[in-house]
Structure formats: C-alpha cells, structure tokens
Design a protein around this motif. Structure first.
Motif, PDB file in Angstrom:
ATOM      1  N   GLU A   1      11.405  -6.096   3.460  1.00  0.00           N
ATOM      2  CA  GLU A   1      11.692  -4.713   3.054  1.00  0.00           C
ATOM      3  C   GLU A   1      10.552  -3.767   3.420  1.00  0.00           C
ATOM      4  O   GLU A   1      10.786  -2.671   3.907  1.00  0.00           O
ATOM      5  CB  GLU A   1      11.976  -4.657   1.544  1.00  0.00           C
ATOM      6  N   ARG A   2       9.334  -4.219   3.216  1.00  0.00           N
ATOM      7  CA  ARG A   2       8.204  -3.339   3.525  1.00  0.00           C
ATOM      8  C   ARG A   2       8.140  -3.052   5.028  1.00  0.00           C
ATOM      9  O   ARG A   2       7.890  -1.923   5.460  1.00  0.00           O
ATOM     10  CB  ARG A   2       6.873  -3.957   3.058  1.00  0.00           C
ATOM     11  N   MET A   3       8.395  -4.082   5.839  1.00  0.00           N
ATOM     12  CA  MET A   3       8.333  -3.878   7.291  1.00  0.00           C
ATOM     13  C   MET A   3       9.378  -2.862   7.756  1.00  0.00           C
ATOM     14  O   MET A   3       9.135  -2.095   8.678  1.00  0.00           O
ATOM     15  CB  MET A   3       8.501  -5.208   8.032  1.00  0.00           C
ATOM     16  N   GLN A   4      10.542  -2.863   7.136  1.00  0.00           N
ATOM     17  CA  GLN A   4      11.558  -1.871   7.489  1.00  0.00           C
ATOM     18  C   GLN A   4      11.152  -0.490   6.971  1.00  0.00           C
ATOM     19  O   GLN A   4      11.271   0.506   7.663  1.00  0.00           O
ATOM     20  CB  GLN A   4      12.926  -2.259   6.886  1.00  0.00           C
ATOM     21  N   ARG A   5      10.637  -0.491   5.716  1.00  0.00           N
ATOM     22  CA  ARG A   5      10.269   0.765   5.063  1.00  0.00           C
ATOM     23  C   ARG A   5       9.184   1.521   5.821  1.00  0.00           C
ATOM     24  O   ARG A   5       9.223   2.730   5.939  1.00  0.00           O
ATOM     25  CB  ARG A   5       9.754   0.451   3.656  1.00  0.00           C
ATOM     26  N   LYS A   6       8.229   0.772   6.360  1.00  0.00           N
ATOM     27  CA  LYS A   6       7.076   1.456   6.957  1.00  0.00           C
ATOM     28  C   LYS A   6       7.510   2.285   8.166  1.00  0.00           C
ATOM     29  O   LYS A   6       6.842   3.247   8.521  1.00  0.00           O
ATOM     30  CB  LYS A   6       5.966   0.460   7.331  1.00  0.00           C
ATOM     31  N   ILE A   7       8.622   1.915   8.779  1.00  0.00           N
ATOM     32  CA  ILE A   7       9.163   2.715   9.888  1.00  0.00           C
ATOM     33  C   ILE A   7      10.173   3.729   9.338  1.00  0.00           C
ATOM     34  O   ILE A   7      10.090   4.925   9.599  1.00  0.00           O
ATOM     35  CB  ILE A   7       9.835   1.811  10.943  1.00  0.00           C
ATOM     36  N   ASN A   8      11.130   3.234   8.572  1.00  0.00           N
ATOM     37  CA  ASN A   8      12.240   4.096   8.140  1.00  0.00           C
ATOM     38  C   ASN A   8      11.810   5.244   7.232  1.00  0.00           C
ATOM     39  O   ASN A   8      12.483   6.268   7.168  1.00  0.00           O
ATOM     40  CB  ASN A   8      13.321   3.257   7.439  1.00  0.00           C
TER      41      ASN A   8
ATOM     42  N   THR B   1       0.861  -1.184   0.000  1.00  0.00           N
ATOM     43  CA  THR B   1       0.000   0.000   0.000  1.00  0.00           C
ATOM     44  C   THR B   1       0.892   1.227   0.000  1.00  0.00           C
ATOM     45  O   THR B   1       2.065   1.149   0.332  1.00  0.00           O
ATOM     46  CB  THR B   1      -0.875   0.060   1.260  1.00  0.00           C
ATOM     47  N   ILE B   2       0.299   2.359  -0.323  1.00  0.00           N
ATOM     48  CA  ILE B   2       1.028   3.618  -0.172  1.00  0.00           C
ATOM     49  C   ILE B   2       1.286   3.788   1.312  1.00  0.00           C
ATOM     50  O   ILE B   2       0.388   3.633   2.126  1.00  0.00           O
ATOM     51  CB  ILE B   2       0.187   4.802  -0.705  1.00  0.00           C
ATOM     52  N   GLY B   3       2.499   4.123   1.672  1.00  0.00           N
ATOM     53  CA  GLY B   3       2.816   4.261   3.088  1.00  0.00           C
ATOM     54  C   GLY B   3       3.233   2.947   3.707  1.00  0.00           C
ATOM     55  O   GLY B   3       3.647   2.912   4.865  1.00  0.00           O
ATOM     56  N   ASP B   4       3.086   1.872   2.962  1.00  0.00           N
ATOM     57  CA  ASP B   4       3.575   0.558   3.383  1.00  0.00           C
ATOM     58  C   ASP B   4       2.874  -0.046   4.596  1.00  0.00           C
ATOM     59  O   ASP B   4       3.365  -1.002   5.172  1.00  0.00           O
ATOM     60  CB  ASP B   4       5.087   0.604   3.650  1.00  0.00           C
ATOM     61  N   VAL B   5       1.752   0.521   5.011  1.00  0.00           N
ATOM     62  CA  VAL B   5       1.002  -0.066   6.129  1.00  0.00           C
ATOM     63  C   VAL B   5      -0.349  -0.539   5.606  1.00  0.00           C
ATOM     64  O   VAL B   5      -1.204   0.267   5.258  1.00  0.00           O
ATOM     65  CB  VAL B   5       0.777   0.965   7.264  1.00  0.00           C
ATOM     66  N   PRO B   6      -0.548  -1.858   5.511  1.00  0.00           N
ATOM     67  CA  PRO B   6      -1.828  -2.340   5.002  1.00  0.00           C
ATOM     68  C   PRO B   6      -2.953  -2.102   6.018  1.00  0.00           C
ATOM     69  O   PRO B   6      -2.706  -2.082   7.217  1.00  0.00           O
ATOM     70  CB  PRO B   6      -1.595  -3.840   4.792  1.00  0.00           C
ATOM     71  N   PRO B   7      -4.185  -1.883   5.529  1.00  0.00           N
ATOM     72  CA  PRO B   7      -5.308  -1.718   6.456  1.00  0.00           C
ATOM     73  C   PRO B   7      -5.556  -2.997   7.246  1.00  0.00           C
ATOM     74  O   PRO B   7      -5.170  -4.087   6.816  1.00  0.00           O
ATOM     75  CB  PRO B   7      -6.490  -1.398   5.536  1.00  0.00           C
ATOM     76  N   MET B   8      -6.174  -2.839   8.421  1.00  0.00           N
ATOM     77  CA  MET B   8      -6.343  -3.996   9.302  1.00  0.00           C
ATOM     78  C   MET B   8      -7.757  -4.052   9.868  1.00  0.00           C
ATOM     79  O   MET B   8      -8.034  -3.521  10.938  1.00  0.00           O
ATOM     80  CB  MET B   8      -5.327  -3.920  10.438  1.00  0.00           C
ATOM     81  N   PRO B   9      -8.665  -4.713   9.159  1.00  0.00           N
ATOM     82  CA  PRO B   9      -9.985  -4.938   9.750  1.00  0.00           C
ATOM     83  C   PRO B   9      -9.874  -5.983  10.860  1.00  0.00           C
ATOM     84  O   PRO B   9      -8.949  -6.788  10.855  1.00  0.00           O
ATOM     85  CB  PRO B   9     -10.807  -5.472   8.578  1.00  0.00           C
ATOM     86  N   SER B  10     -10.778  -5.927  11.809  1.00  0.00           N
ATOM     87  CA  SER B  10     -10.673  -6.871  12.922  1.00  0.00           C
ATOM     88  C   SER B  10     -11.348  -8.191  12.592  1.00  0.00           C
ATOM     89  O   SER B  10     -12.196  -8.278  11.702  1.00  0.00           O
ATOM     90  CB  SER B  10     -11.276  -6.261  14.185  1.00  0.00           C
TER      91      SER B  10
END
Lengths: 373, 290, 190
Positions: free
Chosen positions: A249-256, A208-217
C-alpha cells in the motif's frame, strides 16, 4: 551556453549530467548508443564513471548497485535490451532504489527494425516486469524536452525512491534541433532524502510522511538490508500479511498521492474544441501540425500532449472526455495508450490512428481522422 | 575490545528472526562463520563492508549479518556489486553466491567480473545442486549423479569454478571445503585483502537433496566424504592427473598482481579531465556522424 | 496565408549513398540556418545498417516559426547524389520544387528543369578529394536558393571542418557557389 544543434540522445546525456548523474552502465544498442558514447566521454570529466557491461541485465544491476552506493545512475537501451532489463526494473521498484532507465524505442517485436521509430513499448514500460508495482514513465517530444525531462526523471526518481523510465522515439533521439542548454546551476536538482537519526533507529522501509523513507547510502554508517523479497520496515524478509500489505500500500501511495507533482502534460486550444487529439512523443508533433492545418479550415481542434504517460493522467483525460465530442489517439503502435484513453472517456468517443511499420504518423493521417475520412 | 565485542554474535543481526532458514547440518553456516572470523581478524569497520548475494540458499546469508547487505536477483549479484564498488570504492564488497547462481544464470557476469579484474571478493558455495528449489542439477553436478531433473543420472560435465576464474582473469583463486573451516577463513581473509577480483570456492554439500537423491546419507556422512575426497595442493602434485581428477584440491591455486579496474579507470578520469571541455568537443568533433 | 506557406517551412532533402557525407551536409546546412542565421530548424536522417554504402538521407526543415512535424512532407529542394536517391525522392518534390543532381551519378533525371552538374568531378577538380562533393553540393544549393546566407554556410562549413582541412573545404564551397553564378536565380524561397 550558446545555441547549438543537438541530437535528442545527446540532450539526454547532458540532462543526466545536469541532474547530477555520475554513473552510467549500459550495453550498446541502436538507436540509443549515442547516449553511452556521449557519457563515456563526459562522465569522467565530472569525476563520474562509465562502464559497458556484458548485457542489459548487468547494466541495470550495476546502476542499482551504484545508486545504493549513493551515486545517481542511469542506463539507456532499446526494445530488446529493455526486455532484458524488466527483472531489475521490478527489483528497483521493490527495493525503492532510485535510477533512470532510458529506452529509445525501435520497431518490434524482437530484433524488429533497429533504425525505425516505434511507440511499441508503451505498455511494456508500465507492465513489463512482473507483479503490481509503481512506476513513472516520461516521454519527451523534442530535443529541449529530452534534456528537461531527463532532469525531471532523476528528480522524480530521487524524490520518490523509484525507477523512472524515459521512453523516447527514435526520431527524437536522432533529430537535431536548436537548443540553448541552460547553465546547470540554474536548474532545480533534487537529491534523495538522507537521515540524521541514530543508526539504530533508522528504518529503511519505515512509514514516513509522504510515504518515502529516507535513504542513506551504503558505507555511510547506516547498515541495513535490501532485498527483492517482501520485507518489513527493517528491510528483512517477511511472510507476515500484516507486514506485506502495508508495504504494498505504501509503495502505491507514494506515487498516487503525488500525482500533481508527477503528471506532466500540456493542453492547447482545448477550450472550444469539439475534437481533441491526445498524443505523446513525436506523434504529438504530427498532431500539432494537423491541428494547425485543421484550425486553418475552421475545425475546432484541441491537443493534449502527454509528457508523463505512466501513471496515466486519467483526470486530465476524463476532463477532456467531458467537454469534447471526440478524441483522436494517434500512436506508432497498434493501439496501446488508446486503451487507457478509452477507459477514461468511453470507447465510443475514441478514434484511433495507428501504424506500426516503422514510418511516422503524418499530419495528413490525423487530418483524415479529423475530417472523418 | 572486550570478549563480547569480539564474539561472532556481535556481527549478527540478533534482532532478526533467528533461527536461520538453512537445514540443520548445512554447510552455509560454516562459510558464514569463516567470513565473520576473517573480517574480525582483519579488524575491519562494519560500516565499510558490503555483502551482496544472489538467489538460493546462499543468497540468504547477508541478512543475518550486521553489515551493509544486499540480497539481489538470481545470478546477478556480481553486476550489482560492480556498480556498488565503483560508486563506493572504499567499501570492501564481498559477493556470496551458490554454484547455480554464479555459474549457470550468472555465468556470464562471473567471467566478465573476473576479466575486468574489479576489486570484489567472490565466495562461491558449491553444493553441486539447486538446494532451495528442491534438488535440480546445477552446472557443477558431477557426471552420473542423480538430481530431481536427472532421474537417470547426469550427463553434463561440471564446470571447474576455480579454473574458469583463473582463465577469465581473476587475481586470487583459492579452494577449500566446509570441513576445513579454519583454512576457509584464512583464504577468505586473503581474498578480501587482495586488490582485484578474487574468488574463494567453498565446497559444501546438500544432504537434504543431493545426499538423499544419491543415497550418500546425512550431513555427517557428507562431511566425512568431503574430508576423504579433498587433498592439499602440495599433496595433489604427487598424484597422476587421473587420480587428481577424483579429488577436491584445496589451496591457493592462483595469486598474481595486476592493476584492478578502478585504478585503471582513475586514469581515465585523469585523462578526461585534462582533455577539452565538452562544449569545445561538440564544436570541433565529428558529432557522431558518418 | 495560402495553405502551402501557412507553416512557413522550407523542406530540404539531401540524399545519396552512405559515405558520401550527405548526412553531414544536412547537419552543416542546419547549423548554418540555426546558429548563424538564427532560424528554427529540425534535422533528421535515415540510413541503412551499413556503415558504408547503402542509401542515406538527411532532411532539414527551416522555418522562422515553430516546426512541429519534423520530417519532409513535400520537399522544396532535393539534392540527389545517386540514381537510387533520385528515383526514390524526386516524385515527392513540390510542383515548383528544385532538383539538383550529380549528372555523372544520376543518368535518368525525371524532371526537365533539374540542375544537372558533375558535382563529384567538380569536387575532385577543385580539391583533389571526392569526399568534398557534399560541400560542393551545399555551395550549389545555397548559390541557387539563398536558403541560408553565404556567410552562414561558410562559417558552418569551417566550424565542422577537421583541423587542417579548412582551406580544402573553402575551395569546395567556392566551387559550388561559382558554378551556379551564371545560372538563372531560382525564386527566393526563404
């Protein structure tokens, strides 16, 4: 709300409630227990739930489970319990489930000294769980900050789908300070991003843009899979390199890629400073005291107080390293964050001030370092 | 619903990379089938079912099924499920574990979940060995049996899973085997319907490790053994204690009614809401002092 | 500003045995200063692992300005309710600091100009309860120092008093305040 005296631990509890935390699972341990006691009293008033689990491993597991159910959750502990939680900090990082872990540090290793302050878990907070993983660690230095950074911890956890650790000093946890709690409605509270795509289109770990996927419960109609194994965009286990690498890579990117939002620090009097103290937690207050004393004696001293210690605010520290001749790093440990500062500014510029015996670093100790004694 | 909708396939994630990871002949698939039949018979909404598992061969079951599924850490599935259930009480939460998973590393969570009587359905697939890691002995490996870590025969007595759950406070406890698949799905159905902590022990086997190490033979032979060794609860009552101890006793071993954790905690919420506000408490209260 | 007063902070230490209520006394003093007198405070404490017995100590820093270092560096005032507390903390007092001891609990007093009063006995005489000694000691401290206003300490004590014990606590406070009325007033540090 009127002015009250509040303990740091209590402020963490109120901060959690203000941020929308409605689930707490924990196991009693000094010096963090007041957080559990306070939330066992307050959470049900807000319709939330408190549970005392059988150990710290179960506590963080329950928090992650509750978060998957769509409820903001928190646990609090101290060194020995923090050690036990490491496995699930990794699970939360891998599965990208928001949660907040408070660790009120005590003198270690092992059972150590339960009522004595220490800043010994700085590296553990970063690297305690196995494998390369993104993490955010915040560090308050006052009662009002304990409240404010708890709210921030939840906001960052939700925004970036990550566990956030609030590392706290025993002194801050138990000290009372004047505090005028802001009305909850006046605070910025961030909730995780949901989705409205048809369920069959939803990718729980998609790009996703911003590298954080949405999270429905769970239970909301989006049926998906969560696993601590490496997984593809659907959350299904995978051993394919072309699926593992993008996840790493995405997990690092979403923070960095969002450091501007995540890194919190405060600079004081650094402009003309030839010596800058870099400190965090209660030690930053010793440092500020020392700075004021030293300024009275016409020493050009500055102070960088870190509120985010992980990711390490490398740019800010490097900038200081370019302008200052000398950097003093006082820590209630034998030199942990100093390693990062040394990496950023060069070892030759760094003077460490350490103690790990359960006593605070006094302004005098820092002053001695300033005066080169 | 038409026939297709009702078939087991409609509950499977057919887009997932089947075939599954289990050895051919494994009993875990039979438990998965039983679980699907139970859920199908109850006509439950897929969106309202969560499957939570730990680590091991059994831990892989949820990924194949089209529910809200969570593959957690070794031994801790019940703790994750506890949080999930409290956050979303309307979910039916089924926890799938193996014997090593539930009773060694997860033993403490197992007894405490039962003690709290939290409304979860625990299914323990008991194959009496650690299959995924290659055949090490587990807390249910019988005495004298061989495992890769008991090359001279096992010297620890096994945990009786059902009796442990009953003693700890579970409300519904039943045992069957993967040979008795129809009975198994009936018990799982009861367990899901039951409010409170319920346990179904599904006795299975691992021909790949246990069978080979103990020279019992193939899956077919192990299945035969299950049939021979098991006996219904009513038939078992006619046996002497010594004779019973050699048998796998199938049936509903325990079924009582008592308030579950959530219904009791709802009362806590009521009481708390009726009590003084936090601010008043902070002014008047002891403040956690001396 | 001289070095000593550069930070405009007054440092108070209240020490005794666990169960004597000295930490509560510290909290009350802090509340009086912060809530009713509008000052800045930081209140900290240390105690042993025992719920009762052992040593316990509360510290209160009071200031009109910001308080950085949250613990006592050199105390301006020390109330010692046990010999151990006196032995441990008296040497840390500032040169012109004030030491108040319970004269029946502290037999060896290292300073000649200490205020020595039978605080616990005074509490028993005034209220019938030795547990109110902490409130008597606050009366003595405030009566001598005007560290916080009398109105503030009174309000803070009553706000903390469990329901039905307001009168008892008021008596204890009055006992402390009147006990030092005749004594030479110590230089107003606030």
């Amino acid at each position: 709300m009127a002015v009250t005296l509040m303990q740091g631990n209590e402020a963490v509890g109120w901060g959690a409630l203000a941020a929308g935390c409605r689930f707490y699972a924990g196991y009693p341990i000094t010096p963090s227990s007041e957080i559990a006691e306070m939330l066992s009293r307050e959470l049900p008033k807000y319709g939330g739930k408190f549970i005392q689990m059988e150990d710290e491993i179960a506590s963080l597991a329950a928090c992650i489970g509750a978060s998957v159910g769509g409820v903001k959750s928190m646990t609090a502990t101290s060194g020995p319990g923090f050690s036990l939680m490491q496995e699930h900090i990794g699970y939360a990082a891998m599965t990208e489930v928001p949660c907040v872990i408070v660790s009120v540090q005590r003198l270690g290793p092992s059972t150590g000294q339960p009522t004595s302050p220490s800043q010994g878990d700085v590296m553990q907070a970063r690297w305690g769980t196995h494998g390369d993983h993104p993490i955010i660690v915040l560090y308050p230095n006052s009662v009002p900050k304990a409240f404010g950074l708890t709210v921030t911890a939840f906001n960052l956890a939700e925004k970036y789908r990550t566990p956030v650790i609030l590392l706290m000093d025993e002194v801050i946890a138990h000290m009372r300070e004047r505090f005028e709690m802001p009305p909850f409605e006046s605070l910025t509270v961030i909730d995780r991003m949901g989705t409205n795509v048809p369920p069959e289109w939803y990718k729980p770990y998609g790009d996703t843009i911003g590298d954080v996927p949405p999270m429905p419960s769970f239970g909301s109609g989006y049926r998906y899979h969560i696993t601590g194994l490496f997984h593809d965009v659907m959350g299904y286990p995978t051993q394919r390199l072309d699926e593992i690498n993008p996840l790493v890579e995405r997990m690092q990117r979403k923070i960095n890629n969002h450091l501007e939002d995540i890194l919190l620090f405060e600079e004081e009097e650094t402009d003309d400073a030839n010596t800058v103290i870099i400190a965090y937690g209660v030690t930053s207050r010793s440092a500020r005291h020392a700075m004021r004393l030293a300024r009275n004696h016409r020493h050009n001293i500055g102070l960088l107080t870190l509120y985010t210690i992980w990711p390490f605010p490398e740019e800010a520290v490097m900038r200081i390293g370019r302008s200052a001749r000398r950097v003093i790093v006082p820590e209630m440990n034998l030199g942990q964050l100093a390693l990062e500062v040394e990496r950023a500014v060069g070892k030759h510029k760094v003077v460490r001030v350490n103690r790990a015996d359960g006593e605070m670093i006094s302004p005098q100790m820092i002053l001695q370092a300033i005066e080169g004694r | 619903m038409d026939k297709d909708e009702r078939s087991a396939y409609s509950y499977l994630r057919t887009t997932k990379k089947f075939p599954n990871i289990w050895c051919s002949g494994c009993g875990i698939g039979i438990v998965m089938g039983a679980l699907i039949r139970a859920i199908d018979r109850m006509g439950l909404d897929k969106n309202k079912i969560a499957l939570v598992s730990g680590i091991g061969c059994s831990g892989r079951m949820p990924v194949y099924m089209d529910f809200n599924t969570m593959h957690t850490t070794h031994g801790r599935a019940l703790a994750f499920a506890t949080g999930l259930k409290l956050a979303k009480p309307e979910l039916k939460v089924v926890v799938i574990m193996g014997d090593g998973d539930a009773l060694a590393i997860g033993g403490n969570h197992f007894i405490h979940a039962a003690r709290r009587n939290i409304d979860l359905t625990a299914i323990v697939i008991n194959n009496q060995i650690y299959g995924m890691t290659g055949g090490q002995y587990s807390p249910t490996t019988p005495l004298e049996m061989r495992a890769t870590t008991a090359p001279y025969g096992h010297v620890e007595p096994p945990f009786p899973i059902c009796e442990l759950a009953i003693a700890a406070g579970a409300t519904y406890v039943a045992r069957s085997t993967v040979y008795h698949a129809v009975e198994l799905d009936k018990f799982i159905e009861h367990a899901i319907q039951k409010v409170g902590f319920s346990l179904v022990e599904a006795v299975s086997y691992c021909h790949t490790t246990f069978g080979r190490l103990n020279k019992i033979g193939s899956a077919v032979e192990m299945m035969h053994q299950l049939k021979e060794m098991s006996i219904s609860l009513s038939a078992a009552e006619k046996l002497t204690p010594e004779e019973r101890s050699l048998k796998i006793i199938r049936g509903v071993l325990h079924n009582i009614d008592k308030p579950d954790y959530s219904s009791l905690y709802d009362k806590v919420i009521e009481r708390a809401k009726a009590s003084v506000t936090g601010k008043e408490y902070m002014r008047a209260g002891p403040g956690g002092l001396e | 500003m001289s070095g000593k007063n550069a930070f405009n902070r007054i440092e108070v230490r209240l020490a005794g045995e666990g169960g004597q209520g000295m930490i509560l006394a510290g909290v009350i003093l802090a509340e009086a200063a912060a809530i009713y007198d509008g000052k800045n405070i930081v209140q900290t404490q240390t105690y042993g692992p025992e719920a009762r017995g052992g040593s316990s100590k509360a510290e209160v820093i009071i200031s009109d300005g910001e308080i950085d270092y949250p613990e006592v560096i050199n105390a301006d005032f020390l109330v010692a309710m046990s010999q151990e507390a006196c032995d441990k903390y008296a040497s840390n007092l500032k040169k012109d600091g004030l030491l108040i001891v319970d004269s029946e609990k502290v037999r060896r007093v290292p300073l000649t100009n200490a205020i020595k009063l039978p605080i616990t006995r005074m509490a028993v005489e005034a209220t019938g309860k030795s547990i109110t000694a902490n409130v008597v000691s606050l009366g003595i401290l405030v009566g001598l120092t005007n560290l916080v206003s009398r109105e503030a300490i009174q309000k803070a004590i009553i706000a903390r008093a469990p329901k039905g014990t307001e009168e008892v606590n008021q008596k204890a406070l009055d006992r402390g305040l009147t006990a030092v009325e005749g004594l030479l007033s110590v230089k107003d540090k606030a």
